[in-house]
Write a protein that holds these residues in place. Structure first.
Motif, PDB file in Angstrom:
ATOM      1  N   PRO A   1       0.839  -1.207   0.000  1.00 43.26           N
ATOM      2  CA  PRO A   1       0.000   0.000   0.000  1.00 43.26           C
ATOM      3  C   PRO A   1       0.869   1.249   0.000  1.00 43.26           C
ATOM      4  CG  PRO A   1      -0.673  -1.563   1.721  1.00 43.26           C
ATOM      5  CD  PRO A   1       0.653  -2.025   1.209  1.00 43.26           C
ATOM      6  N   MET A   2       0.448   2.280  -0.732  1.00 41.30           N
ATOM      7  CA  MET A   2       1.225   3.508  -0.808  1.00 41.30           C
ATOM      8  C   MET A   2       0.317   4.706  -1.043  1.00 41.30           C
ATOM      9  SD  MET A   2       2.971   3.282  -4.613  1.00 41.30           S
ATOM     10  CE  MET A   2       3.867   1.809  -4.170  1.00 41.30           C
ATOM     11  N   ASP A   3       0.876   5.900  -0.890  1.00 40.71           N
ATOM     12  CA  ASP A   3       0.161   7.131  -1.166  1.00 40.71           C
ATOM     13  C   ASP A   3       0.112   7.338  -2.674  1.00 40.71           C
ATOM     14  OD1 ASP A   3      -0.312   9.974  -1.710  1.00 40.71           O
ATOM     15  OD2 ASP A   3      -0.037  10.288   0.429  1.00 40.71           O
ATOM     16  N   LEU A   4      -1.071   7.631  -3.202  1.00 37.15           N
ATOM     17  CA  LEU A   4      -1.240   7.767  -4.640  1.00 37.15           C
ATOM     18  C   LEU A   4      -0.457   8.942  -5.209  1.00 37.15           C
ATOM     19  CD1 LEU A   4      -2.672   6.893  -7.256  1.00 37.15           C
ATOM     20  CD2 LEU A   4      -4.597   8.351  -6.593  1.00 37.15           C
ATOM     21  N   VAL A   5      -0.275  10.013  -4.424  1.00 39.88           N
ATOM     22  CA  VAL A   5       0.413  11.212  -4.916  1.00 39.88           C
ATOM     23  C   VAL A   5       1.920  11.118  -4.713  1.00 39.88           C
ATOM     24  CG1 VAL A   5       0.683  13.699  -4.625  1.00 39.88           C
ATOM     25  CG2 VAL A   5      -1.598  12.684  -4.624  1.00 39.88           C
ATOM     26  N   SER A   6       2.356  10.855  -3.477  1.00 43.16           N
ATOM     27  CA  SER A   6       3.795  10.810  -3.202  1.00 43.16           C
ATOM     28  C   SER A   6       4.437   9.517  -3.663  1.00 43.16           C
ATOM     29  CB  SER A   6       4.043  10.992  -1.707  1.00 43.16           C
ATOM     30  OG  SER A   6       3.587   9.854  -0.970  1.00 43.16           O
ATOM     31  N   LEU A   7       3.639   8.464  -3.837  1.00 44.55           N
ATOM     32  CA  LEU A   7       4.112   7.124  -4.191  1.00 44.55           C
ATOM     33  C   LEU A   7       5.052   6.544  -3.137  1.00 44.55           C
ATOM     34  CD1 LEU A   7       4.673   7.433  -8.044  1.00 44.55           C
ATOM     35  CD2 LEU A   7       2.639   6.655  -6.809  1.00 44.55           C
ATOM     36  N   LEU A   8       4.909   7.035  -1.907  1.00 47.83           N
ATOM     37  CA  LEU A   8       5.674   6.488  -0.796  1.00 47.83           C
ATOM     38  C   LEU A   8       4.854   5.398  -0.110  1.00 47.83           C
ATOM     39  CD1 LEU A   8       7.099   9.782   0.723  1.00 47.83           C
ATOM     40  CD2 LEU A   8       8.387   8.015  -0.487  1.00 47.83           C
ATOM     41  N   PRO A   9       5.489   4.266   0.238  1.00 49.71           N
ATOM     42  CA  PRO A   9       4.755   3.173   0.876  1.00 49.71           C
ATOM     43  C   PRO A   9       4.495   3.478   2.342  1.00 49.71           C
ATOM     44  CG  PRO A   9       7.070   2.641   0.840  1.00 49.71           C
ATOM     45  CD  PRO A   9       6.934   3.965   0.121  1.00 49.71           C
ATOM     46  N   ILE A  10       3.540   2.794   2.933  1.00 50.90           N
ATOM     47  CA  ILE A  10       3.292   2.978   4.361  1.00 50.90           C
ATOM     48  C   ILE A  10       4.498   2.474   5.157  1.00 50.90           C
ATOM     49  CG2 ILE A  10       0.795   2.828   4.086  1.00 50.90           C
ATOM     50  CD1 ILE A  10       0.882   0.012   5.156  1.00 50.90           C
ATOM     51  N   VAL A  11       4.773   3.139   6.269  1.00 47.31           N
ATOM     52  CA  VAL A  11       5.938   2.811   7.092  1.00 47.31           C
ATOM     53  C   VAL A  11       5.672   1.523   7.879  1.00 47.31           C
ATOM     54  CG1 VAL A  11       7.384   3.584   9.008  1.00 47.31           C
ATOM     55  CG2 VAL A  11       6.590   5.227   7.288  1.00 47.31           C
ATOM     56  N   PRO A  12       6.597   0.549   7.837  1.00 41.32           N
ATOM     57  CA  PRO A  12       6.427  -0.669   8.632  1.00 41.32           C
ATOM     58  C   PRO A  12       6.293  -0.366  10.120  1.00 41.32           C
ATOM     59  CG  PRO A  12       8.142  -0.992   6.997  1.00 41.32           C
ATOM     60  CD  PRO A  12       7.797   0.474   6.975  1.00 41.32           C
ATOM     61  N   PHE A  13       5.496  -1.181  10.806  1.00 41.17           N
ATOM     62  CA  PHE A  13       5.338  -1.042  12.254  1.00 41.17           C
ATOM     63  C   PHE A  13       5.272  -2.432  12.877  1.00 41.17           C
ATOM     64  CE2 PHE A  13       1.232  -0.642  10.122  1.00 41.17           C
ATOM     65  CZ  PHE A  13       0.433  -1.574  10.773  1.00 41.17           C
ATOM     66  N   TYR A  14       5.545  -2.494  14.178  1.00 37.26           N
ATOM     67  CA  TYR A  14       5.708  -3.786  14.828  1.00 37.26           C
ATOM     68  C   TYR A  14       5.038  -3.810  16.196  1.00 37.26           C
ATOM     69  CZ  TYR A  14       8.141  -7.958  16.635  1.00 37.26           C
ATOM     70  OH  TYR A  14       8.448  -9.184  17.170  1.00 37.26           O
ATOM     71  N   LYS A  15       4.093  -4.701  16.352  1.00 36.52           N
ATOM     72  CA  LYS A  15       3.409  -4.958  17.621  1.00 36.52           C
ATOM     73  C   LYS A  15       2.848  -3.675  18.240  1.00 36.52           C
ATOM     74  CE  LYS A  15       5.569  -9.338  18.934  1.00 36.52           C
ATOM     75  NZ  LYS A  15       6.234 -10.111  19.993  1.00 36.52           N
ATOM     76  N   VAL A  16       1.979  -3.025  17.479  1.00 35.92           N
ATOM     77  CA  VAL A  16       1.323  -1.811  17.946  1.00 35.92           C
ATOM     78  C   VAL A  16      -0.055  -2.163  18.492  1.00 35.92           C
ATOM     79  CG1 VAL A  16       0.465   0.479  17.282  1.00 35.92           C
ATOM     80  CG2 VAL A  16       2.562  -0.440  16.239  1.00 35.92           C
ATOM     81  N   LYS A  17      -0.374  -1.641  19.662  1.00 40.41           N
ATOM     82  CA  LYS A  17      -1.651  -1.938  20.298  1.00 40.41           C
ATOM     83  C   LYS A  17      -2.759  -1.059  19.731  1.00 40.41           C
ATOM     84  CE  LYS A  17       0.433  -3.459  24.664  1.00 40.41           C
ATOM     85  NZ  LYS A  17       0.044  -4.875  24.431  1.00 40.41           N
ATOM     86  N   PHE A  18      -3.986  -1.446  20.002  1.00 39.18           N
ATOM     87  CA  PHE A  18      -5.137  -0.719  19.492  1.00 39.18           C
ATOM     88  C   PHE A  18      -5.202   0.688  20.084  1.00 39.18           C
ATOM     89  CE2 PHE A  18      -6.088  -4.785  17.980  1.00 39.18           C
ATOM     90  CZ  PHE A  18      -7.140  -4.717  17.078  1.00 39.18           C
ATOM     91  N   THR A  19      -5.701   1.628  19.297  1.00 42.16           N
ATOM     92  CA  THR A  19      -5.852   3.004  19.734  1.00 42.16           C
ATOM     93  C   THR A  19      -6.908   3.081  20.843  1.00 42.16           C
ATOM     94  OG1 THR A  19      -5.295   3.767  17.522  1.00 42.16           O
ATOM     95  CG2 THR A  19      -6.331   5.365  19.013  1.00 42.16           C
ATOM     96  N   LYS A  20      -6.568   3.725  21.934  1.00 41.85           N
ATOM     97  CA  LYS A  20      -7.518   3.886  23.027  1.00 41.85           C
ATOM     98  C   LYS A  20      -8.517   4.982  22.693  1.00 41.85           C
ATOM     99  CE  LYS A  20      -4.435   2.302  26.714  1.00 41.85           C
ATOM    100  NZ  LYS A  20      -3.794   2.640  28.023  1.00 41.85           N
ATOM    101  N   VAL A  21      -9.789   4.698  22.877  1.00 39.03           N
ATOM    102  CA  VAL A  21     -10.844   5.653  22.585  1.00 39.03           C
ATOM    103  C   VAL A  21     -11.129   6.480  23.836  1.00 39.03           C
ATOM    104  CG1 VAL A  21     -13.210   5.951  21.822  1.00 39.03           C
ATOM    105  CG2 VAL A  21     -11.817   4.080  20.896  1.00 39.03           C
TER     106      VAL A  21
END
Length: 305
Positions: free
Chosen positions: A285-305
């Motif tokens: 997956p990437m940004d259609l305009v910048s053509l930069l891919p999404i940054v890899p991430f590792y073991k991220v917990k769910f966003t607290k609401v």
């Protein structure tokens, strides 16, 4: 001497030809900087491929050689840092953040300049590794990302999507693409031009239902470019207290989201990762305009609401 000068530090691309660093990946980026700023960028190499952060500690020869360039160039525009693959063992990966921070603080003090640092996140490795090293690649990518977010004057670009020439090194075309990517990042962050050189990062992780996860990314200049039916299932992974959960399918959520449909229900302690270990093949997956891919991430917990 040019008013905008950079030091090019460690990079595997210099492993086989350190004497021609000026025609490495960073040189191609000058083509982007030159017309925008009306003067070229000088690159001063100080590098050794396959070196660990420990090799760059203040008492080591590599660091002394780096400092020896100071009388020759004086003030610099910034530091380019492409390194990390040699620190993927468990012990080295866990000390990477502290060692990198100490290195940057010492270098800025010794150079007598609060120089910006542009880093390259480590990419993929084409040869299977043992469990410790595989996990270490994921951990180093995450730490490099966090260092860029938390450390003043440190920036980062991803490299995992670029073509390789062998199992680990970028091909000539991959190096040129990385050079352009770094140049755009420099134009944005060092020269203040109104362009976006920042790759999309994970912004939120939300539970949609017991077997569905929504990931939202930012910044997105246009839309998130991805075709769910072509994304490899191994790109994303979810793990909770019961173990790993396989991804059964993806669904695009316009304009900046991706839904993971999972094989089983997950618990509240679940963590989500993207591009774990030595890295799965794309498309990514990437940004259609910048053509930069999404940054890899590792073991991220769910966003607290």
């Amino acid at each position: 001497m040019c008013p905008a000068r950079c030091i090019c530090c460690d990079g595997d691309l210099l492993r086989f030809a350190p004497s021609i660093a000026a025609v490495s990946c960073f040189t191609d980026g000058n083509a982007a900087v030159f017309p925008a700023q009306a003067y070229p960028v000088g690159l001063v190499p100080s590098a050794l491929g396959a070196s660990s952060l420990n090799d760059w500690s203040a008492e080591k020869e590599l660091y002394r050689e780096l400092l020896a360039r100071k009388p020759l160039v004086g003030a610099v525009k910034g530091l380019l840092w492409y390194q990390g693959c040699a620190d993927t063992s468990y012990a080295q990966s866990r000390s990477y953040a502290a060692c990198f921070t100490a290195f940057i603080e010492r270098l800025r003090a010794d150079w007598e300049q609060d120089m910006p640092v542009m880093t390259v996140q480590i990419g993929r490795y084409g040869v299977p590794q043992d469990a410790e090293v595989t996990e270490g690649w994921s951990y180093i990518r995450q730490i490099q990302h966090e260092l860029a977010k938390k450390t003043s004057g440190v920036m980062m670009v991803p490299s995992y999507d670029l073509p390789r020439g062998d199992v680990i090194h970028l091909s000539a075309e991959g190096q040129r693409m990385l050079g352009r990517r770094l140049a755009v990042k420099a134009l944005e962050c060092l020269y203040g031009l109104p362009i976006c050189g920042s790759a999309p990062e994970l912004a939120r992780i939300e539970r949609l239902d017991d077997k569905s996860v929504l990931l939202t990314f930012a910044p997105i200049q246009g839309t998130l470019l991805c075709f769910p039916e072509t994304l490899p299932k191994a790109l994303f992974s979810v793990e909770d207290s019961s173990g790993f959960i396989a991804v059964s399918s993806y669904e695009y959520r316009y304009p900046d989201g991706l839904i993971l449909r999972l094989e089983r229900e997950f618990t509240d302690d679940a963590e989500v990762s993207y591009l774990t270990g030595i890295g799965a093949d794309g498309p990514y997956p990437m940004d259609l305009v910048s053509l930069l891919p999404i940054v890899p991430f590792y073991k991220v917990k769910f966003t607290k609401v």
